[in-house]
Design an enzyme around this catalytic site. Structure first.
Site, mmCIF file in Angstrom:
data_model
loop_
_atom_site.group_PDB
_atom_site.id
_atom_site.type_symbol
_atom_site.label_atom_id
_atom_site.label_comp_id
_atom_site.label_asym_id
_atom_site.label_seq_id
_atom_site.Cartn_x
_atom_site.Cartn_y
_atom_site.Cartn_z
ATOM 1 N N ASP A 1 43.489 -68.285 23.853
ATOM 2 C CA ASP A 1 44.027 -67.892 22.550
ATOM 3 C C ASP A 1 44.743 -66.547 22.754
ATOM 4 O O ASP A 1 44.628 -65.903 23.816
ATOM 5 C CB ASP A 1 42.931 -67.814 21.490
ATOM 6 C CG ASP A 1 43.522 -67.987 20.083
ATOM 7 O OD1 ASP A 1 44.725 -67.716 19.892
ATOM 8 O OD2 ASP A 1 42.777 -68.383 19.165
HETATM 9 C C1 NOJ Z 1 45.670 -67.270 17.215
HETATM 10 C C2 NOJ Z 1 44.956 -68.458 16.643
HETATM 11 O O1 NOJ Z 1 43.561 -68.280 16.761
HETATM 12 C C3 NOJ Z 1 45.350 -69.764 17.285
HETATM 13 O O2 NOJ Z 1 44.764 -70.814 16.567
HETATM 14 C C4 NOJ Z 1 46.842 -69.902 17.341
HETATM 15 O O3 NOJ Z 1 47.192 -71.134 17.910
HETATM 16 C C5 NOJ Z 1 47.406 -68.746 18.147
HETATM 17 N N1 NOJ Z 1 47.057 -67.495 17.505
HETATM 18 C C6 NOJ Z 1 48.926 -68.851 18.274
HETATM 19 O O4 NOJ Z 1 49.514 -68.651 17.061
#
Ligand code: NOJ
Length: 781
Positions: free
Chosen positions: A297
């Site tokens: 993430d």
């Molecule tokens: C953080 C989020 O937790 C995740 O779900 C997302 O895909 C990414 N950012 C990218 O935007």
């Protein structure tokens, strides 16, 4: 071979129309043949040939993914890196011109000409916004979910996005957690069906096929169990709960062929998911045989330091890579970003990370790029974007999806459906801060659509009733909020809160409209950014002054329909006792307002069911139906409450939802009352439409294993089917219970078991179904 996308499953005529139109569009617009799939051997050869030419720096570049925010970044900030092979993937870009521009740098100006992989959060639509995932789960219609994500994929792929960070399949049992809106609720069985359906929808027969994208299951794993419902908070999940509850949707996604996985942010049992070799290697690769790649993430690798797990950024890179994270996602402006880019080459030089470990990760990224066809076809056809995005069938599907995901919670006195042309209803007051909010009808993660094209509840009702009915509107109250949202940067901040005189005037206006109308449609709930990432709440109360508005309006003695627009269950006990008609619309998407009007006026019959247990108040959280039985079971005579002050039952049970017609379940039987371990039995039940309208019922099957090496939940969903029945029509629904459904992970045995035992079975319309029978499983021969 002719590939006709989405010749899907929405019911009857609509399905035929949608499939036919999409087929024509496919024929006219795009190459309709899928490339013949390359053999694994030939793919491996191409990957190895490329890998053998790469420097360590170029390899590390392939493991580096950066955000690109069009609003405040300039191409010069990434182009040199792309040219030098230091960036393998970009995310958050949705402009096809810019995508082609960056791709050109990669495939024409970098030494090895390796294409970039473009990713984006296509969560519940792209240009056309569909109902939020929690709503889609409420449809209990995996075929519809597959179709919806297929359309979302086609709109994203049209601009050059190859990869979506979806499906989000975290089980969530705490509605204070904002991200509950992005998943399928509390149940592993329903969650698994929704997970697989989404993977099929996004990826189609092959992510390289026209109009499809690579899917990414997230967040692996346990993110929904964060303490206190607080986003990013540590999760403590015993093994049995992990295997039986939190992991099954991920396993289902892997079985459906998902191409990638995202590691979660939080600590799982004290080991951050992004540095968690148990999750990423033992479970994902060894136990499940996952062949795709793992992305972190955003900034999660660098944050291994913040977590107090890694010593420094270099150690973080080492820990994440060796635990099994292939690609690092970074927000480039953040000091903790780019752990791989800044440390991996040195780690390899020092021998701390072996060349084989590095190659393993790079190989997976290259393989995904080959599989997506990017080496053969790196660019997107900019001229086709508009025709794909403006396909009217997408909006039609969005309307059907919204209708099918709404849940009728209460309809005492049968106020609904309202009748168009009813002479007793010449005026309607549409009241509430969400009644005319284009932004909030869509739900979180709506960044690329045209917000002005969204249809509000007010607009939907006006379009439905025409000019013969007087429709008046007042917001009544301002929802307000305490803290800004981290997404304000993308969506713009909310307008300033109302001044006191404005608040008074608006409130009075709403009350006066309500008083002078024949029916009130009261639209309450939450702003779209009140659920989603970094949007947890300490309570699930209606925010702002909405409760006051509800009390006042419901005290006027008028017929009131409460329509909820929200991304989590809300505390509506007061509404549930004072307002006889409640429709849960969730954030229903671009066509949400039309769909609400369709339901209110009977052009569609509600058939959605809750994918979670709806608490009476925040004080009951966590509350879920599949809990173990205590020594004081609810079924025991004289049982009062688990609490002294409130009932232990929820306001609405899991699986609950009403229709405009009624159904009865009867004749529950099992084909084999006794079976051996490993064998299957069929369970059959008759469902009849006992009312006067056609409608949908979701037949649900629950089981309970009476005894075994460990206690089992009081009930577990093990089958469901949404069916449409004409008035008086009766159908037999069949379920199969076999090894897969009767096996569980036993904390006593520390492994998967299927045990001889007596099982209770229930079939019915929700988790409190009373029609029951039993069967016995005996030991294998
Ligand atoms: C953080 C989020 O937790 C995740 O779900 C997302 O895909 C990414 N950012 C990218 O935007």
């Amino acid at each position: 071979m002719l590939f006709v996308p989405f010749c899907g499953y929405i019911s009857g005529e609509m399905r035929k129309k949608v499939a036919a139109c999409l087929a024509v569009i496919a024929l006219l617009g795009q190459p309709v043949t899928s490339r013949p799939r390359e053999s694994q051997q030939s793919l491996d050869r191409r990957v190895e040939a490329l890998l053998s030419q790469m420097t360590v720096e170029e390899k590390v570049g392939q493991l580096n993914q950066l955000f690109y925010f069009t609003k405040f970044m300039k191409p010069e900030m990434v182009e040199p890196g792309i040219r030098e092979g230091k960036i393998g993937s970009l995310l958050f870009l949705t402009d096809p011109v810019l995508i082609n521009r960056f791709q050109k740098v990669a495939v024409e100006n970098s030494r090895l000409k390796i294409p970039l992989l473009f990713g984006f959060d296509v969560i519940h639509g792209f240009r056309t916004i569909f109902p939020v995932p929690l709503a889609m789960a409420s449809s209990w219609d995996p075929a519809l979910v597959e179709q919806v994500q297929g359309v979302a994929a086609s709109e994203a792929r049209a601009v050059g996005v190859h990869w979506t960070f979806a499906p989000m399949i975290d089980i969530a049992r705490d509605p204070r957690w904002g991200r509950i809106v992005e998943g399928a609720g509390e149940d592993p069985f329903l969650g698994s069906r929704m997970a697989a359906a989404q993977v099929r929808g996004f990826q189609g027969p092959d992510p390289a096929s026209p109009g499809h994208v690579l899917a990414c299951m997230k967040h692996f794993a346990g993110y929904g169990a964060g303490s206190g419902g607080r986003d990013y908070d540590s999760a403590y999940i015993p093994d049995a709960e992990l295997y039986n509850v939190y992991l099954p949707p991920f396993k289902a996604a892997v079985d459906a062929g998902v191409g990638s996985a995202m590691s979660a942010y939080m600590d799982l049992n004290d080991v951050p998911a992004t540095g968690n070799a148990f999750l990423l290697r033992d479970v994902l690769r060894r136990q499940w045989g996952f062949k795709g790649f793992v992305v972190s993430d955003a900034n999660a690798v660098g944050n291994l330091v913040t977590h107090g797990f890694a010593e420094d950024k270099s150690d973080a890179a080492y820990r994440a890579l060796t635990a099994g994270v292939d690609l690092e996602m970074s927000i480039p402006t953040d000091p903790i970003a780019n752990a791989y880019a800044t440390s991996l080459a040195k780690l390899v030089q020092e021998g701390r990370v072996t060349k084989a470990q590095l190659d393993e990760a790079v190989r997976r990224i290259l393989e995904a790029k080959f599989k997506l066809g990017l080496f053969d076809n790196p660019y997107v056809d900019e001229s086709r974007v508009a025709s794909i995005h403006n396909n009217p069938e997408h909006r039609r599907l969005a309307r059907v999806a919204a209708q099918r995901s709404m849940v009728l919670l209460r309809n005492e006195g049968n106020l609904l459906p309202l009748v168009k042309g009813d002479s007793k209803i010449s005026s309607v007051a549409v009241i509430g801060p969400l009644a005319d909010s284009k932004r909030d009808i869509r739900g979180s993660w709506s960044f690329v659509d045209d917000v002005n094209s969204a249809v509000t509840v007010l607009e939907g009702i006006r379009a439905k009733v025409g000019t013969s009915v007087k429709v008046e509107y007042a917001a009544g109250v301002d929802i307000g909020r305490v803290y800004p949202s981290m997404f304000d940067i993308m969506t713009g901040p909310r307008p300033k809160p109302w001044s006191e005189p404005q608040q008074r005037a608006e409130f009075e206006k709403a009350v006066s409209f309500a008083r002078s109308s024949d029916v009130v449609i009261l639209v309450l709930g939450e702003h779209e950014e009140m659920s989603g990432e970094a949007a947890s709440k300490s309570t699930i109360e209606l925010p702002g002054q909405q409760l006051e508005l509800l009390k006042t309006i419901s005290g006027l003695g008028k017929p009131v329909v409460l329509v909820l627009i929200n991304g989590r269950p809300l505390e509506i006990s007061r509404a549930a006792s004072n307002i006889s008609t409640i429709l849960e619309a969730w954030h229903p998407g671009t066509e949400g307002g039309n769909a609400v009007a369709d339901i209110l006026y009977g052009d569609a019959t509600p058939g959605g069911k809750l994918p979670l247990t709806w608490p009476r108040s925040s004080a009951q959280i966590p509350i879920y139906y599949a809990h173990n039985i205590t020594q004081e079971p609810e079924t025991k005579k004289g049982f009062t409450s688990r609490y002294w002050d409130i009932p232990s039952s929820p306001l609405y049970p899991f699986g609950y939802g009403l229709s405009y017609t009624t159904f009865s379940f009867s004749n529950l039987r099992v084909s084999k009352p006794e079976l051996r371990v490993g064998e299957s039995t069929e369970v059959l039940v008759d469902v009849e439409n006992t009312g006067r309208r056609a409608g949908d019922e979701v037949a649900q099957l629950y089981i309970h294993q009476r005894y075994g090496s460990a206690s089992r939940p009081v009930r577990e969903l093990k089958g469901f089917e949404r069916i449409t029945l004409a008035p008086g029509q009766k159908r037999t629904v069949r379920f199969t219970l076999g090894k897969a459904e009767l096996t569980y992970w036993s904390a006593a045995v520390k492994g998967w078991v299927q045990e001889p035992a007596v099982f209770d079975v229930w079939a019915g319309a929700d988790a409190t179904a009373s029609l029951t029978t039993t069967f016995r499983v005996v030991g294998a021969k």
